[in-house]
Design an enzyme around this catalytic site. Structure first.
Site, PDB file in Angstrom:
ATOM      1  N   LYS A 168     -46.482  23.144  -3.529  1.00  0.00           N
ATOM      2  CA  LYS A 168     -45.796  22.804  -2.282  1.00  0.00           C
ATOM      3  C   LYS A 168     -45.873  21.292  -2.058  1.00  0.00           C
ATOM      4  O   LYS A 168     -46.905  20.675  -2.351  1.00  0.00           O
ATOM      5  CB  LYS A 168     -46.512  23.545  -1.149  1.00  0.00           C
ATOM      6  CG  LYS A 168     -45.901  23.402   0.204  1.00  0.00           C
ATOM      7  CD  LYS A 168     -46.666  24.238   1.218  1.00  0.00           C
ATOM      8  CE  LYS A 168     -46.232  23.886   2.624  1.00  0.00           C
ATOM      9  NZ  LYS A 168     -46.946  24.629   3.652  1.00  0.00           N
ATOM     10  N   LYS A 176     -48.675  15.543   0.972  1.00  0.00           N
ATOM     11  CA  LYS A 176     -49.129  14.150   0.812  1.00  0.00           C
ATOM     12  C   LYS A 176     -50.374  14.074  -0.063  1.00  0.00           C
ATOM     13  O   LYS A 176     -50.519  13.184  -0.889  1.00  0.00           O
ATOM     14  CB  LYS A 176     -49.445  13.548   2.181  1.00  0.00           C
ATOM     15  CG  LYS A 176     -48.300  12.719   2.711  1.00  0.00           C
ATOM     16  CD  LYS A 176     -48.698  11.965   3.954  1.00  0.00           C
ATOM     17  CE  LYS A 176     -47.440  11.379   4.571  1.00  0.00           C
ATOM     18  NZ  LYS A 176     -47.615  10.887   5.898  1.00  0.00           N
ATOM     19  N   LYS A 178     -60.424  26.490   2.201  1.00  0.00           N
ATOM     20  CA  LYS A 178     -60.916  25.136   2.527  1.00  0.00           C
ATOM     21  C   LYS A 178     -62.435  25.093   2.477  1.00  0.00           C
ATOM     22  O   LYS A 178     -63.009  24.111   1.997  1.00  0.00           O
ATOM     23  CB  LYS A 178     -60.417  24.706   3.908  1.00  0.00           C
ATOM     24  CG  LYS A 178     -58.925  24.395   3.903  1.00  0.00           C
ATOM     25  CD  LYS A 178     -58.445  23.889   5.234  1.00  0.00           C
ATOM     26  CE  LYS A 178     -56.955  23.613   5.187  1.00  0.00           C
ATOM     27  NZ  LYS A 178     -56.391  23.375   6.499  1.00  0.00           N
TER      28      LYS A 178
END
Ligand code: SF4
Length: 330
Positions: free
Chosen positions: A193, A196, A111
């Site tokens: 995977k 959203k 991240k």
């Protein structure tokens, strides 16, 4: 009785990947263990967000969880920020967590590499996760494979704190992972995977028509260009895995045979899957609609869950402060 803790981000309505990968398992666990399930809104603020949007997503997540079968009589469902002891314990744990342990977390590296400016909260995220779990002295944590490293950090934190402040009789248990039976649901693109942010999901509360509109074009085994081409179900990462989750063992066997023998086309196969998904998910959608019509009931359930969770959390913090000399007036 074993104590279970698990958390979920307030991402709004659940999608079927979250449902199968986490929440369905929580519903199964809630009667067997003393269970704490938390909507982790403090974890959601390490990135930019709008306050009203976060509020809405938090309530929508609660509605999805309750509609999926979490039962306030069998578990404690609450919102993290209703229990301030989470952040209190996190600060305490920051003082026994080596920086190097945080910097080598794979999720942090992933991240942080995508952000221009990295906030300290992103680095300390796993310490808050350790506090979430250990605040309830939970010994079992249902997790997906991608969370196993964070749980290892929770064990390091528990070990370090116990070694300094409770060496004779360890106070905090070292929580163990319980891998969810459905480990990873691949999205409709057949690639990554279900998530959203990738736009490859089916929402848990979508109507049968909406679900079909998404399922129909879903990527299948690339070897099946025509109905007469034999296929390999293992190469059909989304539809075959969803059959395993929503269809009976007999149907899964039938899918396997009809795919390899080119007896079904992919649309036939998806129609069977769609019917089984609709059968399982329609009662959930109906319950969700009733809860959406009564948001005060949802808020009251969360408030009561927060009260129950806080009573346990305060007891833990009392003991921790006592052992650390933080109860200044004795
Ligand atoms: Fe996938 Fe079913 Fe098509 Fe086989 S028949 S490739 S399992 S959709």
């Amino acid at each position: 009785m074993t104590r279970v803790f698990s958390g979920i981000q307030p991402s709004g309505e659940l999608h079927i990947g979250n449902y199968l990968g986490a929440v369905k398992n929580w519903v199964a666990l809630q009667g067997q263990h003393e269970s704490f399930f938390c909507i982790v809104n403090y974890h959601a603020i390490t990135v930019a967000y709008l306050p009203d949007d976060l509020r809405r997503r938090t309530r929508d997540m609660a509605i999805s969880l309750l509609a999926s079968g979490l039962d306030e009589a069998k578990c404690t469902l609450f919102v993290q920020s209703d229990v301030p002891e989470h952040t209190e314990l996190q600060w305490i744990f920051n003082t026994v967590t080596p920086l190097g342990e945080l910097e080598r977390q794979v999720q942090f590296k992933d991240k942080a590499g995508k952000q221009e400016q990295v906030m300290a909260g992103l680095l300390n995220y796993p310490v808050l996760q350790a506090a979430d779990i250990l605040l309830y002295l939970a010994d079992t944590v249902p997790v997906g494979e991608d969370q196993v490293q964070h749980l290892e950090l929770s064990r390091v934190v528990a070990r370090n704190w116990n070694a300094r402040f409770s060496p004779d009789a360890p106070y905090f248990p070292e929580p163990q992972p319980k891998l969810t039976p459905t480990r990873r649901i691949v999205g409709l693109d057949g690639q990554a995977k279900m998530s959203k942010s990738l736009g490859n999901t089916i929402g848990l509360l979508e109507t049968p028509d909406e679900m079909w509109n998404k399922l129909r074009p879903a990527i299948t085994d690339p070897a099946r260009q025509r109905k007469t081409d034999p296929g390999t179900p293992e190469n059909c990462k989304t539809v075959f895995e969803l059959h395993k989750a929503f269809s009976s063992a007999e149907t899964v066997k039938e899918v396997d045979e009809n795919c390899r023998g080119a007896k079904w086309g992919c649309i036939d196969c998806k129609k069977v899957l769609h019917a089984n998904m609709v059968a399982e998910l329609t009662p959930i959608r109906t319950r969700a609609e009733a809860l959406q019509a009564n948001p005060k009931q949802v808020d009251a359930l969360l408030a009561e869950g927060g009260r129950k969770a806080r009573a346990v959390a305060q007891e833990t913090i009392r003991t921790v402060k006592d052992k650390m000399g933080l109860d200044a007036r004795g």
